[in-house]
Design a protein around this motif. Structure first.
Motif, PDB file in Angstrom:
ATOM      1  N   VAL A  41      -3.823   7.848   2.196  1.00 58.49           N
ATOM      2  CA  VAL A  41      -4.097   6.759   1.255  1.00 58.49           C
ATOM      3  C   VAL A  41      -4.761   7.281  -0.013  1.00 58.49           C
ATOM      4  N   ARG A  42      -5.643   8.275   0.127  1.00 59.57           N
ATOM      5  CA  ARG A  42      -6.318   8.809  -1.061  1.00 59.57           C
ATOM      6  C   ARG A  42      -5.330   9.511  -1.989  1.00 59.57           C
ATOM      7  N   GLN A  55      -7.881  10.621  14.081  1.00 61.84           N
ATOM      8  CA  GLN A  55      -9.072   9.952  13.588  1.00 61.84           C
ATOM      9  C   GLN A  55     -10.051   9.714  14.738  1.00 61.84           C
ATOM     10  N   GLN A  84       0.840  -1.219   0.000  1.00 60.42           N
ATOM     11  CA  GLN A  84       0.000   0.000   0.000  1.00 60.42           C
ATOM     12  C   GLN A  84       0.860   1.249   0.000  1.00 60.42           C
ATOM     13  N   TRP A 138      -3.327  -5.816  27.691  1.00 59.70           N
ATOM     14  CA  TRP A 138      -3.704  -7.198  27.381  1.00 59.70           C
ATOM     15  C   TRP A 138      -5.227  -7.347  27.438  1.00 59.70           C
ATOM     16  N   MET A 192      -6.870  -2.666   7.565  1.00 59.45           N
ATOM     17  CA  MET A 192      -6.062  -1.783   8.428  1.00 59.45           C
ATOM     18  C   MET A 192      -6.691  -1.698   9.810  1.00 59.45           C
ATOM     19  N   LYS A 218     -14.951   3.004   2.733  1.00 56.63           N
ATOM     20  CA  LYS A 218     -13.902   2.690   3.718  1.00 56.63           C
ATOM     21  C   LYS A 218     -13.720   1.197   3.935  1.00 56.63           C
ATOM     22  N   ARG A 254     -11.645  12.957  15.605  1.00 52.15           N
ATOM     23  CA  ARG A 254     -12.694  13.304  14.644  1.00 52.15           C
ATOM     24  C   ARG A 254     -14.022  12.661  15.035  1.00 52.15           C
ATOM     25  N   ARG A 279      -4.668  -2.850  13.087  1.00 54.24           N
ATOM     26  CA  ARG A 279      -4.481  -1.934  14.219  1.00 54.24           C
ATOM     27  C   ARG A 279      -4.953  -2.596  15.518  1.00 54.24           C
ATOM     28  N   THR A 306       0.571   7.846   4.926  1.00 50.37           N
ATOM     29  CA  THR A 306      -0.627   8.211   5.685  1.00 50.37           C
ATOM     30  C   THR A 306      -1.806   8.483   4.770  1.00 50.37           C
ATOM     31  N   LYS A 334     -17.568  14.501  16.548  1.00 55.13           N
ATOM     32  CA  LYS A 334     -18.850  14.175  15.924  1.00 55.13           C
ATOM     33  C   LYS A 334     -19.844  13.715  16.989  1.00 55.13           C
ATOM     34  N   GLU A 386       1.148   0.875  10.191  1.00 55.42           N
ATOM     35  CA  GLU A 386      -0.292   0.635  10.292  1.00 55.42           C
ATOM     36  C   GLU A 386      -1.038   1.868  10.747  1.00 55.42           C
ATOM     37  N   GLY A 387      -0.542   3.023  10.310  1.00 60.28           N
ATOM     38  CA  GLY A 387      -1.222   4.262  10.699  1.00 60.28           C
ATOM     39  C   GLY A 387      -0.392   5.003  11.717  1.00 60.28           C
TER      40      GLY A 387
END
Ligand SMILES: CCCCCCCC/C=C\CCCCCCCCCCCCCCCC(=O)SCCNC(=O)CCNC(=O)[C@H](O)C(C)(C)COP(=O)(O)OP(=O)(O)OC[C@H]1O[C@@H](n2cnc3c(N)ncnc32)[C@H](O)[C@@H]1OP(=O)(O)O
Ligand SMILES: Cc1cc2nc3c(=O)[nH]c(=O)nc-3n(C[C@H](O)[C@H](O)[C@H](O)COP(=O)(O)OP(=O)(O)OC[C@H]3O[C@@H](n4cnc5c(N)ncnc54)[C@H](O)[C@@H]3O)c2cc1C
Length: 572
Positions: free
Chosen positions: A61-62, A344, A52, A256, A192, A186, A347, A196, A59, A351, A335-336
């Motif tokens: 991806v788009r 994220q 990817q 854990w 991903m 998505k 965000r 994660r 970071t 919301k 992985e981000g």
């Protein structure tokens, strides 16, 4: 098998075949496609990479530049690397090991771009392992750690693959080039989210490994005089050593248990998604992104605390701690990248806050945002009560989420565009999201120790560990709790003294708590953390095997030192 391949001799990296390539087939291939590739991957009849990230984009991806252009005349996709920065860069195993890769590329059909999608591409011959026509491959060179893994690069020069090589469980391209939308754009990112989630357990395991090494060594190592004339004590008797190690030990248990919750959530939400119910995807993404970011960052820092707590021998590769740190550091970026992941989560929180302001009752991991009273109720709290501690963390998180969201609203009311308001509040947003994840980890820890099926004596120890973890968090972030008066200075003092008591309470069980991770010496790969405690004998044996000790006088003496010494003596 994987470990054998990985250790056989640097340059063989099959980790990503298991944790990314194969799960991508499982999660994004149609049943037909699974019949073709899944068993091959599971039996390691093919070895794959998850390609990817590119040299210019990881970071965003788009913003990936690799293209997959559909040619209806041949019913093929043409995979191409149009620029230098579109070169796939970093994928594990891509350099020398993998003969297949799932390639994330911008899908073009009928002249229109439909964004990033996954495509199965064979990159090496199954006969002689040479790169396939049009494919250029290589290793990206030495890294901070994990140099046994061939993170590689790949370029594609108009490589043609059948239409059926687009992983089409969610989105499809018909033979005539018609694009069929997925339920959510998505879903192409679903692996991903999965990976994660697994990083939370990797972080827990890494911190478990580091605390096992450091606690065991701290019982072997004796140093200094606590009282004049008395024998040198185990360094674990020093409160400062306990203050370094026990919060990391508690965090290993906390993470854990958080990974248990993450795994359960992932299973239940993806199960609902299989039936077409996408409602849980946003919460799953926010939770996996936040937990991955939080646990890997705390783990990397915690491993370095363990390394320093072992003094000079901690700095030696004999301890196993530098390698662990290097691995855990990778988890903070891979992985981000952690900041981006925590944003994220922020965000999602902003919301949810807006929804709760509009009267919606929140559920899941954000339910507390609706329930927590904005006005603090100061008073002498029982700082050893788990319920009190959980409530404090939730109040802190709710206050910080509210503050960040209101700041953003304020910026927009001053006329700033939403994106600019977001950027100018992003430090506040990150801190609020971290507080949110921290409160989740504390709550989950408390609920787990209260409900897990264990002997009551074990529950008592786990409860002390949970109190220690929570009290450590409160004292380390005291300002956040004092800010609106929810906790008073007296509460913080009480938390500090309870924390000291918990250090002493955990001390007798510390070795049992790390032994409970049941990490074999072969997994720990640490002279300091050996189960038998015979550190010094094995440290000496380990050192003697150093390549530098193959000869008594190293060749560099004759090449460099001897002439240098001779010329300096000649000047005397
Ligand atoms: C006891 C047993 C012990 C055994 C063992 C013990 C010993 C072991 C010891 C230690 C083990 C571990 C230590 C050593 C480890 C060493 C190994 C080193 C690492 C190896 C593994 C490495 C693997 C790495 C693989 C990769 O890196 S693959 C590439 C990963 N890349 C990324 O993650 C890219 C990140 N970027 C993105 O995801 C996206 O670009 C973005 C940042 C999310 C932005 O996307 P976009 O621009 O499209 O979105 P936004 O505009 O921000 O938001 C739009 C809406 O979309 C929603 N959204 C975004 N993403 C998702 C998603 N994934 N799912 C769902 N929804 C998503 C977003 O929320 C927005 O929604 P809205 O409603 O708000 O609009
Ligand atoms: C050990 C290792 C293994 C890997 N394995 C794979 C693999 O198998 N397959 C694969 O595809 N990839 C792999 N990667 C690549 C990895 O996924 C990327 O490195 C990661 O996604 C980060 O992207 P980046 O490198 O572009 O960093 P960047 O995003 O360029 O990060 C640089 C800085 O920019 C900041 N930044 C970026 N965007 C924003 C934003 N929107 N807001 C605020 N700050 C921002 C970041 O926070 C960071 O501080 C691996 C990486 C490592 C280290």
């Amino acid at each position: 098998m994987a470990a054998a391949l990985q250790t056989l001799g640097g340059g063989i990296g099959i980790t990503l075949h298991w944790i990314a390539f194969t799960p991508t087939i499982e999660q994004q291939a149609t049943e037909e496609q699974k019949k073709k590739w899944l068993k091959l991957a599971q039996d390691v009849a093919i070895v794959g990479a998850y390609a990817q990230t590119e040299m210019g984009h990881g970071t965003f991806v788009r913003g990936l530049e690799t293209t997959a252009t559909y040619d209806p005349s041949t019913q093929e996709f043409v995979i191409n690397s149009p620029t230098l920065t579109s070169t796939k860069w970093w994928p594990g195993g891509l350099g020398k090991t993998a003969n297949h890769a799932t390639v994330m590329a911008q899908l073009y059909t009928r002249g229109k771009c439909y964004g990033p999608h996954n495509f199965m591409v064979q990159i090496r011959s199954l006969e002689n392992h040479q790169p396939c026509p049009g494919v250029t491959l290589g290793d990206i060179g030495p890294k901070m750690e994990s140099n046994g893994n061939d993170n590689g690069f790949a370029r594609f020069d108009h490589v043609r693959i059948p239409r059926e090589n687009m992983l089409m469980k969610f989105a499809r391209v018909e033979a005539d080039g018609t694009y069929v939308q997925p339920p959510s754009s998505k879903l192409a990112y679903s692996n991903m989210v999965y990976l994660r989630g697994t990083f939370v357990m990797s972080a827990a395991q890494a911190l478990a490994s580091a605390t096992t090494i450091a606690v065991r060594y701290s019982c072997v190592r004796r140093q200094s005089e606590m009282k004049p004339g008395e024998p040198e004590p185990q360094i674990l008797e020093y409160q400062t050593q306990q203050y370094k190690l026990f919060p990391q030990l508690a965090a290993a248990y906390a993470f854990w248990f958080a990974s248990w919750f993450m795994t359960q959530q992932h299973g239940s939400i993806t199960g609902s998604m299989e039936k077409g119910d996408m409602s849980g995807l946003a919460e799953l993404h926010a939770l996996s992104a936040g937990l991955k970011s939080y646990t890997t960052a705390v783990t990397a820092r915690g491993i370095d605390v363990c390394r320093m707590a072992c003094g000079g021998h901690g700095y030696s590769h004999a301890s196993g701690l530098p390698a662990l740190f290097g691995g855990a550091a990778a988890l903070c970026t891979a992985e981000g990248e952690n900041t981006v992941m925590m944003l994220q989560t922020a965000r999602y929180l902003v919301k949810c806050f807006a929804q709760s302001q509009a009267g919606k009752r929140l559920t899941g991991t954000v339910a507390y945002l609706s329930a927590v009273q904005p006005s603090p109720v100061a008073g002498n709290r029982n700082m050893s009560d788990l319920g009190t501690l959980v409530a404090a963390f939730q109040h802190r998180a709710a206050r910080m989420v509210r503050h960040a969201a209101m700041q953003m609203q304020g910026e927009m009311q001053k006329g700033k565009a939403r994106e600019d308001a977001w950027n100018s509040c992003s430090v506040l947003l990150i801190k609020a999201a971290e507080a949110h994840v921290h409160s989740f980890v504390v709550r989950n820890f408390a609920e787990t120790v209260q409900t897990v099926e264990v002997d009551e004596s074990v529950r008592a120890v786990l409860t002390s560990l949970c109190q220690l973890y929570s009290l450590y968090g409160i004292t380390e972030h005291a300002g956040d709790f004092l800010k609106d008066g929810y906790l008073t200075g007296r509460d913080i003092d009480a938390a500090s003294s309870h924390l000291s008591a918990m250090l002493a309470r955990v001390r007798p069980d510390a070795v049992a708590l790390v032994d409970a991770f049941d990490l074999h010496d072969k997994i720990l790969r640490s002279v300091l953390g050996r189960y038998d405690g015979r550190v010094y004998e094995h440290l000496y044996e380990w050192a003697k095997k150093s390549p530098l000790n193959k000869s008594e006088v190293h060749e560099s003496y004759y090449k460099y030192l001897q002439p240098f010494l001779k010329s300096n003596r000649a000047k005397l």
